[in-house]
Motif scaffolding. Structure first.
Motif, PDB file in Angstrom:
ATOM      1  N   ASN A   1       2.631  -9.664   5.584  1.00  0.00           N
ATOM      2  CA  ASN A   1       1.352  -9.294   6.212  1.00  0.00           C
ATOM      3  C   ASN A   1       1.046  -7.805   6.122  1.00  0.00           C
ATOM      4  N   ILE A   2       1.960  -7.020   5.545  1.00  0.00           N
ATOM      5  CA  ILE A   2       1.674  -5.599   5.319  1.00  0.00           C
ATOM      6  C   ILE A   2       0.798  -5.473   4.087  1.00  0.00           C
ATOM      7  N   SER A   3      -0.323  -4.779   4.222  1.00  0.00           N
ATOM      8  CA  SER A   3      -1.189  -4.509   3.069  1.00  0.00           C
ATOM      9  C   SER A   3      -1.176  -3.005   2.797  1.00  0.00           C
ATOM     10  N   SER A   4      -1.215  -2.659   1.528  1.00  0.00           N
ATOM     11  CA  SER A   4      -1.137  -1.239   1.158  1.00  0.00           C
ATOM     12  C   SER A   4      -2.177  -0.891   0.104  1.00  0.00           C
ATOM     13  N   LYS A   5      -2.643   0.325   0.176  1.00  0.00           N
ATOM     14  CA  LYS A   5      -3.566   0.854  -0.825  1.00  0.00           C
ATOM     15  C   LYS A   5      -3.016   2.202  -1.288  1.00  0.00           C
ATOM     16  N   PHE A   6      -2.593   2.258  -2.541  1.00  0.00           N
ATOM     17  CA  PHE A   6      -2.032   3.494  -3.088  1.00  0.00           C
ATOM     18  C   PHE A   6      -3.139   4.336  -3.715  1.00  0.00           C
TER      19      PHE A   6
ATOM     20  N   CYS B   1       6.843   8.902  -7.711  1.00  0.00           N
ATOM     21  CA  CYS B   1       7.549   7.766  -8.293  1.00  0.00           C
ATOM     22  C   CYS B   1       7.874   6.752  -7.194  1.00  0.00           C
ATOM     23  N   GLY B   2       7.580   5.469  -7.483  1.00  0.00           N
ATOM     24  CA  GLY B   2       8.022   4.434  -6.556  1.00  0.00           C
ATOM     25  C   GLY B   2       6.975   3.451  -6.083  1.00  0.00           C
ATOM     26  N   VAL B   3       5.789   3.434  -6.690  1.00  0.00           N
ATOM     27  CA  VAL B   3       4.709   2.582  -6.176  1.00  0.00           C
ATOM     28  C   VAL B   3       5.136   1.117  -6.062  1.00  0.00           C
ATOM     29  N   GLU B   4       5.575   0.527  -7.174  1.00  0.00           N
ATOM     30  CA  GLU B   4       5.909  -0.899  -7.158  1.00  0.00           C
ATOM     31  C   GLU B   4       7.152  -1.186  -6.316  1.00  0.00           C
ATOM     32  N   ILE B   5       8.069  -0.228  -6.277  1.00  0.00           N
ATOM     33  CA  ILE B   5       9.280  -0.384  -5.463  1.00  0.00           C
ATOM     34  C   ILE B   5       8.900  -0.449  -3.983  1.00  0.00           C
ATOM     35  N   ILE B   6       8.005   0.440  -3.573  1.00  0.00           N
ATOM     36  CA  ILE B   6       7.573   0.480  -2.174  1.00  0.00           C
ATOM     37  C   ILE B   6       6.803  -0.794  -1.816  1.00  0.00           C
ATOM     38  N   LYS B   7       5.965  -1.250  -2.738  1.00  0.00           N
ATOM     39  CA  LYS B   7       5.253  -2.511  -2.494  1.00  0.00           C
ATOM     40  C   LYS B   7       6.240  -3.653  -2.279  1.00  0.00           C
ATOM     41  N   GLU B   8       7.309  -3.650  -3.057  1.00  0.00           N
ATOM     42  CA  GLU B   8       8.315  -4.711  -2.943  1.00  0.00           C
ATOM     43  C   GLU B   8       9.039  -4.635  -1.599  1.00  0.00           C
ATOM     44  N   ILE B   9       9.299  -3.413  -1.133  1.00  0.00           N
ATOM     45  CA  ILE B   9       9.923  -3.245   0.189  1.00  0.00           C
ATOM     46  C   ILE B   9       9.006  -3.803   1.275  1.00  0.00           C
ATOM     47  N   PHE B  10       7.722  -3.444   1.211  1.00  0.00           N
ATOM     48  CA  PHE B  10       6.762  -3.970   2.189  1.00  0.00           C
ATOM     49  C   PHE B  10       6.759  -5.500   2.164  1.00  0.00           C
ATOM     50  N   LYS B  11       6.712  -6.066   0.962  1.00  0.00           N
ATOM     51  CA  LYS B  11       6.612  -7.522   0.809  1.00  0.00           C
ATOM     52  C   LYS B  11       7.846  -8.222   1.382  1.00  0.00           C
ATOM     53  N   LYS B  12       9.012  -7.639   1.143  1.00  0.00           N
ATOM     54  CA  LYS B  12      10.245  -8.258   1.633  1.00  0.00           C
ATOM     55  C   LYS B  12      10.362  -8.171   3.158  1.00  0.00           C
TER      56      LYS B  12
ATOM     57  N   SER C   1       9.717  -2.413  22.558  1.00  0.00           N
ATOM     58  CA  SER C   1       8.892  -1.364  23.162  1.00  0.00           C
ATOM     59  C   SER C   1       7.499  -1.282  22.551  1.00  0.00           C
ATOM     60  N   ILE C   2       7.280  -1.950  21.412  1.00  0.00           N
ATOM     61  CA  ILE C   2       6.005  -1.859  20.706  1.00  0.00           C
ATOM     62  C   ILE C   2       5.004  -2.842  21.322  1.00  0.00           C
ATOM     63  N   THR C   3       3.882  -2.297  21.795  1.00  0.00           N
ATOM     64  CA  THR C   3       2.875  -3.145  22.458  1.00  0.00           C
ATOM     65  C   THR C   3       1.666  -3.424  21.558  1.00  0.00           C
ATOM     66  N   GLU C   4       1.418  -2.561  20.583  1.00  0.00           N
ATOM     67  CA  GLU C   4       0.294  -2.783  19.673  1.00  0.00           C
ATOM     68  C   GLU C   4       0.704  -3.792  18.599  1.00  0.00           C
ATOM     69  N   GLU C   5      -0.058  -4.850  18.463  1.00  0.00           N
ATOM     70  CA  GLU C   5       0.313  -5.894  17.500  1.00  0.00           C
ATOM     71  C   GLU C   5       0.161  -5.419  16.067  1.00  0.00           C
ATOM     72  N   ASN C   6      -0.957  -4.774  15.741  1.00  0.00           N
ATOM     73  CA  ASN C   6      -1.223  -4.291  14.387  1.00  0.00           C
ATOM     74  C   ASN C   6      -1.483  -2.793  14.396  1.00  0.00           C
TER      75      ASN C   6
ATOM     76  N   PRO D   1       1.374  -5.584  10.819  1.00  0.00           N
ATOM     77  CA  PRO D   1       2.064  -5.641  12.104  1.00  0.00           C
ATOM     78  C   PRO D   1       2.809  -4.331  12.383  1.00  0.00           C
ATOM     79  N   SER D   2       2.568  -3.757  13.543  1.00  0.00           N
ATOM     80  CA  SER D   2       3.127  -2.443  13.863  1.00  0.00           C
ATOM     81  C   SER D   2       4.652  -2.412  13.754  1.00  0.00           C
TER      82      SER D   2
END
Length: 288
Positions: free
Chosen positions: A63-68, A48-59, A29-34, A88-89
């Motif tokens: 292509n997910i980029s994050s700025k905390f 609490c959880g910065v590096e843990i969340i980054k690891e979830i995104f990476k896994k 159903s997702i039409t927006e690519e990014n 990617p959306s």
């Protein structure tokens, strides 16, 4: 906490597998690519959880980029923007619940812990955690406890020996129990003995405990006897007695922690940060 260790990586993989499974059924159903999104706090707390969340995104998607906008252990306030993400959306949607869940849970522990640690301000007493943790989440919950200003007690049965009430009931005496542990453990092993009364605490000191845990004793009894326990360890001529005895208090109501700010106590341990804390409410918002 080293996120590159196999056990931690495997746990995070299990979180992702639990939620995504064979695939997100809403992906078609997702039409927006990014997409762009951010996390916002719906109440204040300690993060609490910065590096843990980054690891979830990476896994989920490299292509997910994050700025905390916050670091672990930092205070945040209601309506504060905690992080910004782009990618990617479909991947942002797949990572949303997993990341928020662990961040809300761990931030709740850190926030609760910080509130207790603040009550110890001006003393030399440190707040320690326990093994009463959620199965599979111990290493993360104990990390959150540290982010709130506490110190970690033993991680498991393998890194310190604690002789508790049930052990005492099933052993012949404390002297022999300590000797057997010393004989069968690395020389670095720290031995803790739980005492339910002062006489048992004295016996623990003379048996050679590295730490004595005063469990569910009143502040009045502790106040009256803590220096005697310290003197007993310092003045004993028995070679096995530890001169650097650690005195710990446990089994107290967290609401009454201020009654236990007694000189001579090194640690107050509590399971309440994990068992009584509430999740901190966070939300992800999308930018059109």
């Amino acid at each position: 906490m080293d996120l590159n260790t196999p056990i931690i990586s495997k746990i995070i993989d299990n979180w992702i597998d639990e939620d995504i499974g064979r695939g997100d059924l809403t992906r078609p159903s997702i039409t927006e690519e990014n997409g762009n999104a951010y996390w916002i706090a719906k109440e204040g707390g300690i993060f609490c959880g910065v590096e843990i969340i980054k690891e979830i995104f990476k896994k989920i998607d490299l292509n997910i980029s994050s700025k905390f906008n916050i670091s672990d252990g930092n205070q945040f306030f209601k309506d504060q923007k905690l992080l910004e993400i782009y990618g990617p959306s479909k991947s942002l949607l797949a990572s949303e619940r997993i990341g928020l869940n662990i961040a809300m849970h761990l931030s709740g522990i850190s926030t609760y812990t910080k509130n207790l640690v603040n009550k110890l301000e001006g003393t030399n007493i440190k707040l320690a955690d326990t093994r009463k943790t959620t199965p599979g989440l111990r290493i993360f919950e104990k990390y959150a406890f540290k982010c709130g200003g506490g110190v970690n007690h033993r991680m498991g049965l393998y890194d310190a020996a604690m002789i508790k009430e049930n052990h005492i009931a099933w052993t012949d005496n404390l002297n022999n129990a300590v000797k057997k542990i010393r004989l069968n453990s690395p020389f670095t092993t720290h031995i803790i003995i739980e005492a339910e009364n002062i006489e048992q605490a004295k016996e623990a000191v003379l048996a050679g405990a590295d730490s004595v845990l005063l469990d569910e004793l009143s502040p009045e009894i502790i106040q009256k006897n803590v220096q005697e326990l310290r003197d007993l360890s310092m003045n004993s001529l028995k070679k096995e007695v530890n001169k650097n005895l650690i005195i710990e208090v446990s089994g107290i109501n967290p609401k009454e922690i201020s009654k236990y700010l007694i000189k001579g106590i090194d640690l107050i341990s509590t399971s309440s940060s994990i068992t009584k804390s509430n999740w901190i409410d966070l939300s992800m918002r999308y930018i059109n």
